[in-house]
Design an enzyme around this catalytic site. Structure first.
Site, PDB file in Angstrom:
ATOM      1  CB  CYS B  33      -0.836   7.344  -2.143  1.00 47.93           C
ATOM      2  SG  CYS B  33      -1.675   8.474  -0.969  1.00 47.93           S
ATOM      3  CB  CYS B 102       1.264   1.618  11.687  1.00 46.65           C
ATOM      4  SG  CYS B 102       2.472   2.593  11.115  1.00 46.65           S
TER       5      CYS B 102
END
Lengths: 395, 129
Positions: B33, B102
């Protein structure tokens, strides 16, 4: 096609209408009186607030005195849920797993102190089943709160059926109609609701103002105490320009409901057809029972936030169910409740159209999206490179 | 929100795509996910001579991946090992605080690839699915 600016995030907020600005303007300037004042300045604004109340009542099919002006949809929802909770002290609340956080988070909070909460599941279209509402009712149930239309996928809930049930069982029923008002016919007696929340900026009205319908005879404990305005339910000097703007926007929206719906449904159809041509796209939400102009689409192998930025760089405003801003990546609770795979839920994009959007806007968005999706798929770690994309169409 | 460098790498990712004859493939993230990255390295005499990436993630994740590939190309394995996510973010002209994580993805995928490479030929063959 040249670059253009296309706003397709009307579920987030809508542009203020020119007529609404005009209606509000005097109340920012010469008509500044406090509606509670007894002098002519005050009487003038009191009249404006009460005239707005009559307009809202007319639009919702209620008595004017059943309408309370608030600071917006979130506040309206809180006034109902916390207001009931404070009156009752304990009990059972039925809601759904796809509510807005302005309901869900209040319920979570109430669940820590004396209340049991049932979060009803939804089907794959994001629809609550009234039979499940019925089954969830216990002797201790004090409130049912189900939204009229979902903000992420646009699915329209069977409010009338749930309303009938709530009346039969003598349980209070609230609907968060923030996304529905201005787009669907909303008559409180047809729906059988005891409370209804709405927010002006979702139907081309101003931000920071909402309304709450409370059926006559139902008592809520106020969240704030103060000067007794709004019959003590929402004290504080009235936001007169906002209230005037809300009523004006609502009156206009309801008067134009059928041409607006036809326009939005046509744009929606054009957009959906174009999206499906891109391939590997799934439209989320109910195929028919969906807000006009509302599209939530997932593209396989592509993440929603990157789509959002790619569109933004081309002048298109949209939104996404996924937000990777908090350190943990959180796919939309609505899409997960509908049973979408987390990966697909993260690829969702919401395009919500408004009255000012045109067929050219739709074509422009499609023209931007198609190469963007292809480009992002090409570099996606989830994209099955070994197979040709053509072979995957319709998956 | 994003620097012009982030936007540039997002719009024109460098070294994006798959590499069929990679010597090693590194992976990071959760394939279920979360954001995911694969990095493909071609290594000759302990030097990274070619690199490609594939990323599923937000714009910051894509830009970090792209930037990382530029940073490692031509580097010796030892030098590449020392690349951190902060360096990737810095090269991008900074990332918003909430998006710093990120850049971890890119640094983690590279370290995974280099670990697999040092572990020897048995693991090098293991291609990401």
């Amino acid at each position: 096609m040249g670059r253009r600016l296309v706003y397709m995030d009307h579920s987030a907020t809508t542009p203020l209408r020119e007529e609404v600005i005009k209606a509000m303007e005097p109340f920012f300037r010469e008509r500044y009186g406090n509606p509670s004042s007894l002098h002519s300045w005050g009487r003038e604004t009191r009249q404006a607030v009460e005239s707005a109340r009559r307009k809202v009542g007319l639009a919702l099919g209620s008595e004017p005195e059943e309408i309370y002006f608030t600071g917006g949809g979130t506040e309206s929802n809180n006034i109902v849920l916390q207001g009931i909770a404070r009156r009752r002290g304990k009990g059972h609340i039925i809601t759904s797993s796809i509510e807005h956080h302005a309901v869900l988070d209040v319920c979570r909070d109430l669940a820590t102190g004396g209340f049991q909460v049932t979060y009803l599941p939804v089907d794959r279209y994001g629809m609550v089943d009234p039979r499940e509402v019925e089954e969830a009712i216990t002797p201790g149930t004090v409130l049912i709160s189900i939204m009229m239309a979902n903000n992420e996928v646009g699915t329209i809930q069977p409010i009338k059926e749930i309303g009938n049930l709530a009346r039969l069982k003598n349980i209070l029923f609230h609907t968060d109609a923030v996304q529905a008002v201005g787009k669907l016919p909303v008559k409180v007696n047809d729906l059988g609701v005891d409370f209804l929340s709405l927010s002006a900026h979702k139907f081309n009205g101003p931000k920071g103002v909402g309304a709450l319908y409370v059926r006559k005879g139902v008592s809520l404990a106020p969240l704030c105490n103060g000067g007794g305005q709004e019959r003590k339910l929402r004290p504080g000097t009235e936001n007169v320009p906002g209230i005037v703007g809300l009523a004006e926007a609502l009156e206009l929206a309801m008067g134009e409901l059928s041409p607006r719906t036809a326009h939005l449904v046509a744009l929606q159809k054009r957009m959906e057809e174009g999206l499906l041509k891109i391939g590997g796209a799934t439209v989320n939400g109910h195929p028919q029972l969906r807000l006009p102009g509302h599209i939530n689409v997932s593209f396989n192998y592509v993440e929603g936030e990157s789509l959002l930025l790619g569109l933004d760089l081309q002048g298109v405003a949209a939104s996404s169910g996924s937000a990777c801003t908090s350190g943990s990546i959180d796919p939309s609770h609505v899409l997960l409740a509908m049973g979408l795979e987390p990966e697909v839920a993260r690829g969702s994009l919401r395009l919500t159209m408004g009255w000012e959007n045109t067929a050219e806007d739709v074509d422009y968005v499609l023209g931007v999206l198609s190469p963007l999706v292809k480009r992002l798929r090409k570099i996606s770690a989830h994209y099955p490179q070994s197979r040709s994309w053509e072979g995957l169409k319709g998956v | 929100m994003y620097s012009s460098k982030v936007i540039d790498h997002f719009n024109n990712p460098r070294n994006g795509g798959e590499m069929a004859d990679a010597d090693v493939v590194g992976e990071a993230g959760s394939f279920k996910c979360g954001d995911t990255m694969k990095i493909f390295l071609k290594i000759e005499q302990e030097r990274i001579v070619d690199v490609k990436f594939q990323t599923f993630g937000c714009a910051a994740a894509i830009a970090s991946s792209s930037m990382l590939t530029e940073m490692v190309k031509g580097k010796k394995i030892g030098q590449a090992r020392r690349i951190t996510n902060e360096q990737v973010a810095e090269e991008l002209g900074g990332l918003p605080p909430l998006k710093m994580h990120c850049s971890n993805l890119a640094a983690d995928a590279l370290q995974d690839a280099l670990d697999k490479y040092s572990d020897g030929p048995a693991r090098k063959q293991g291609r990401a699915k």
